[in-house]
Design a protein around this motif. Structure first.
Motif, PDB file in Angstrom:
ATOM      1  N   ILE A 224       0.830  -1.203   0.000  1.00 45.92           N
ATOM      2  CA  ILE A 224       0.000   0.000   0.000  1.00 45.92           C
ATOM      3  C   ILE A 224       0.870   1.261   0.000  1.00 45.92           C
ATOM      4  O   ILE A 224       0.591   2.237  -0.707  1.00 45.92           O
ATOM      5  CB  ILE A 224      -0.943  -0.001   1.225  1.00 45.92           C
ATOM      6  N   GLU A 225       1.924   1.251   0.797  1.00 50.00           N
ATOM      7  CA  GLU A 225       2.799   2.427   0.920  1.00 50.00           C
ATOM      8  C   GLU A 225       4.222   1.943   1.171  1.00 50.00           C
ATOM      9  O   GLU A 225       4.475   1.247   2.162  1.00 50.00           O
ATOM     10  CB  GLU A 225       2.347   3.312   2.089  1.00 50.00           C
ATOM     11  N   LYS A 231       9.152  10.284  -0.346  1.00 53.74           N
ATOM     12  CA  LYS A 231       8.503  11.175  -1.296  1.00 53.74           C
ATOM     13  C   LYS A 231       8.377  12.602  -0.791  1.00 53.74           C
ATOM     14  O   LYS A 231       7.862  13.464  -1.484  1.00 53.74           O
ATOM     15  CB  LYS A 231       7.104  10.627  -1.628  1.00 53.74           C
ATOM     16  N   ASP A 232       8.843  12.848   0.434  1.00 51.87           N
ATOM     17  CA  ASP A 232       8.643  14.183   0.993  1.00 51.87           C
ATOM     18  C   ASP A 232       9.773  14.519   1.953  1.00 51.87           C
ATOM     19  O   ASP A 232      10.531  13.661   2.388  1.00 51.87           O
ATOM     20  CB  ASP A 232       7.300  14.238   1.732  1.00 51.87           C
ATOM     21  N   THR A 233       9.870  15.808   2.281  1.00 54.76           N
ATOM     22  CA  THR A 233      10.837  16.283   3.259  1.00 54.76           C
ATOM     23  C   THR A 233      10.157  16.442   4.614  1.00 54.76           C
ATOM     24  O   THR A 233       8.930  16.319   4.729  1.00 54.76           O
ATOM     25  CB  THR A 233      11.405  17.640   2.823  1.00 54.76           C
ATOM     26  N   LEU A 240       1.769  18.987   5.232  1.00 54.73           N
ATOM     27  CA  LEU A 240       0.711  18.067   4.811  1.00 54.73           C
ATOM     28  C   LEU A 240      -0.113  17.598   6.008  1.00 54.73           C
ATOM     29  O   LEU A 240      -1.342  17.460   5.918  1.00 54.73           O
ATOM     30  CB  LEU A 240       1.334  16.865   4.094  1.00 54.73           C
ATOM     31  N   THR A 241       0.558  17.376   7.141  1.00 53.37           N
ATOM     32  CA  THR A 241      -0.148  16.973   8.361  1.00 53.37           C
ATOM     33  C   THR A 241      -1.104  18.070   8.810  1.00 53.37           C
ATOM     34  O   THR A 241      -2.259  17.807   9.172  1.00 53.37           O
ATOM     35  CB  THR A 241       0.853  16.663   9.490  1.00 53.37           C
ATOM     36  N   CYS A 242      -0.638  19.312   8.803  1.00 55.88           N
ATOM     37  CA  CYS A 242      -1.485  20.440   9.230  1.00 55.88           C
ATOM     38  C   CYS A 242      -2.711  20.585   8.338  1.00 55.88           C
ATOM     39  O   CYS A 242      -3.817  20.850   8.819  1.00 55.88           O
ATOM     40  CB  CYS A 242      -0.666  21.732   9.229  1.00 55.88           C
ATOM     41  N   MET A 389      -7.759   8.176   2.762  1.00 56.89           N
ATOM     42  CA  MET A 389      -6.909   9.202   2.148  1.00 56.89           C
ATOM     43  C   MET A 389      -5.649   8.530   1.600  1.00 56.89           C
ATOM     44  O   MET A 389      -4.582   8.555   2.250  1.00 56.89           O
ATOM     45  CB  MET A 389      -6.569  10.284   3.173  1.00 56.89           C
ATOM     46  N   PRO A 390      -5.726   7.915   0.429  1.00 52.54           N
ATOM     47  CA  PRO A 390      -4.617   7.121  -0.111  1.00 52.54           C
ATOM     48  C   PRO A 390      -3.298   7.884  -0.241  1.00 52.54           C
ATOM     49  O   PRO A 390      -2.230   7.295  -0.127  1.00 52.54           O
ATOM     50  CB  PRO A 390      -5.137   6.691  -1.489  1.00 52.54           C
ATOM     51  N   LYS A 391      -3.369   9.185  -0.496  1.00 51.06           N
ATOM     52  CA  LYS A 391      -2.151   9.967  -0.697  1.00 51.06           C
ATOM     53  C   LYS A 391      -1.611  10.580   0.594  1.00 51.06           C
ATOM     54  O   LYS A 391      -0.584  11.246   0.594  1.00 51.06           O
ATOM     55  CB  LYS A 391      -2.407  11.071  -1.721  1.00 51.06           C
ATOM     56  N   ARG A 392      -2.333  10.372   1.705  1.00 52.12           N
ATOM     57  CA  ARG A 392      -1.901  10.972   2.975  1.00 52.12           C
ATOM     58  C   ARG A 392      -2.026   9.956   4.113  1.00 52.12           C
ATOM     59  O   ARG A 392      -2.469  10.310   5.213  1.00 52.12           O
ATOM     60  CB  ARG A 392      -2.761  12.201   3.306  1.00 52.12           C
TER      61      ARG A 392
END
Length: 468
Positions: A224-225, A231-233, A240-242, A389-392
């Motif tokens: 899944i992940e 993919k992120d810093t 993204l969390t906020c 939320m597949p992207k988060r």
């Protein structure tokens, strides 16, 4: 070893790691306020009488804040690193009871709160990197059911050490500096019993560190992940969390997240404290052990059932499981309301209950229902965060824990002044609201998945025709 067996091995090892570090925490939570109350009665200057509640409030306050940053930490590390560090922080907490000191107690409580955030973020990341969409529900349930054996193991530790130290004159009563008859009858913990218990919890937490360190970290195919692809810093993940906190889906799931926190904190600490503070239970010295065994058994049985039925009934881990969890909350709150004195969570009392007194059988029944309900509620939370939320996904897990920790923190700060009926009426009401809102999100998620599946199938068919 084929992929499915590898997935099951990873889920089981994750569960065993959880079992070892949570054995101490869960067992401590059952008796923490009573243990600290006993220490305070002997040495008032050593620690405050309600430090058990306030310490847990500190745990969840730091847990809540750490959850905001834990996805950012995961973005620059790995789930396995998070799990190992969390296990070290879990071990630091019981260690402090070998030389009880207020400063270290609150410091280790803060570390434990951070450890919680790292553990659950690492757990979610590890499960999604070692599961496919078809296996996530069963893997989550397997890992959770193995991990929840911690309460069964904890019950044996509590019973064994209670038996070994039962000859201590301080075990049931300690009249030192106590003038009230009610206080003479409450459940007390001797110095020997405390040291034996927390030594055992420290040792078994160390085994958890070793387990997490030895776990395999290779991603499975079509996971899944992926945990290896960054993919992120740190900053990007934090932003993204906020933004996820104010996402409409997350807002609609807030009652579910709060239910996870309030429900777990109530059956894990408030109700066991109420049983210990009830003077009618002074001779029932094995109540914490019986109750812990029952809760753990309920968690394990339900975890196995969810894992088994998820393979045969599509989406069983969502609406059906949530319904079972809500019904269990209603049943066990009713039993507690009828059998427990109103002010028992706040202070030692000989007040009569509404209908019947506690007994080993009643503790067994209530604990079993609590375990079943808690397994259901936590399972659906894990599943919906993985799918909605597949992207988060890391951010969704984190946000769920922010609200869970906030609810638990508020509960523990207010526990010294909150009557029992606030919990026994409020929890069923909240579970009904959470169920209705969860149903709406689950329905939309299933529709989204069907569209994605159809789109993938159509793309595959087009590619096949072009190839011909």
């Amino acid at each position: 070893m084929n992929q499915r067996r590898f997935e099951l091995l990873c889920a089981a090892l994750l569960g065993f790691g959880q079992l070892f570090i949570m054995t101490g925490f869960d067992s401590e939570s059952f008796i923490l306020e009573s243990v600290i109350h006993s220490i305070h009665e002997r040495e008032p200057e050593r620690i405050s009488s309600y430090a058990g509640y306030y310490g847990q409030a500190v745990i969840y306050a730091f847990y809540m804040v750490s959850c905001i940053f834990s996805p950012s930490i995961l973005a620059v590390s790995t789930p396995k690193i998070n799990l190992v560090i969390s296990a070290i922080f879990f071990t630091a907490f019981p260690l402090g009871f070998l030389f009880t000191n207020s400063y270290y107690y609150y410091f280790s409580s803060a570390l434990l709160g951070i450890g919680f955030a790292l553990f659950y973020q690492g757990q979610g990341g590890y499960l999604t990197s070692h599961s496919t969409r078809k296996t996530i529900e069963s893997n989550v349930s397997l890992s959770w059911s193995v991990g929840c054996c911690c309460m069964i193991l904890g019950s044996f530790i509590l019973a064994t050490i209670t038996k070994l130290s039962s000859g201590e004159p301080e075990l049931l009563m300690n009249a030192m500096n106590v003038t009230s008859e009610a206080h003479k009858l409450e459940r007390r913990f001797s110095e020997l019993e405390i040291k034996l218990l927390f030594t055992a919890f420290t040792v078994i937490s160390i085994v958890g560190i070793i387990t997490f360190f030895l776990m395999p970290s290779r991603d499975v195919e079509n996971c899944i992940e992926s945990s290896s692809e960054k993919k992120d810093t740190f900053t990007g993940a934090f932003k993204l969390t906020c933004s996820t906190i104010i996402n409409p889906k997350m807002i609609q799931l807030i009652p579910l997240f709060c239910l996870c926190g309030l429900n777990t904190s109530f059956w894990l600490s408030v109700f066991p404290t109420a049983m210990s503070f009830t003077t009618h239970n002074s001779k029932l010295i094995y109540l914490p052990a019986v109750y812990s065994f029952a809760v753990g058994s309920g968690e394990v049985i339900m975890g196995i059932m969810i894992s088994f039925l998820s393979k045969r009934i599509q989406n069983f881990g969502q609406k059906p499981t949530m319904t079972i969890g809500a019904v269990c909350v209603l049943i066990y709150c009713t039993l507690i309301h009828l059998s427990t004195a109103t002010y028992a969570p706040m202070t030692p009392t000989n007040e009569e209950p509404i209908l019947f007194h506690h007994s080993y059988l009643l503790a067994l029944i209530i604990g079993l229902i609590c375990g079943i309900g808690d397994c259901c509620i936590n399972s659906v939370r894990s599943v919906i965060c993985a799918l909605a939320m597949p992207k988060r996904r890391p951010q969704a897990f984190s946000v769920s824990k922010v609200f869970q920790a906030l609810a638990s923190c508020i509960l523990f700060f207010l526990s010294p002044m909150t009557p029992l009926y606030v919990y026994t009426i409020g929890l069923p009401f909240l579970s009904i609201i959470a169920t209705f809102l969860f149903f709406s999100i689950a329905k939309r998620t299933q529709k989204m998945e069907r569209k994605m599946t159809e789109g993938t199938r159509n793309a595959a068919e087009i590619s096949k025709k072009l190839a011909l």
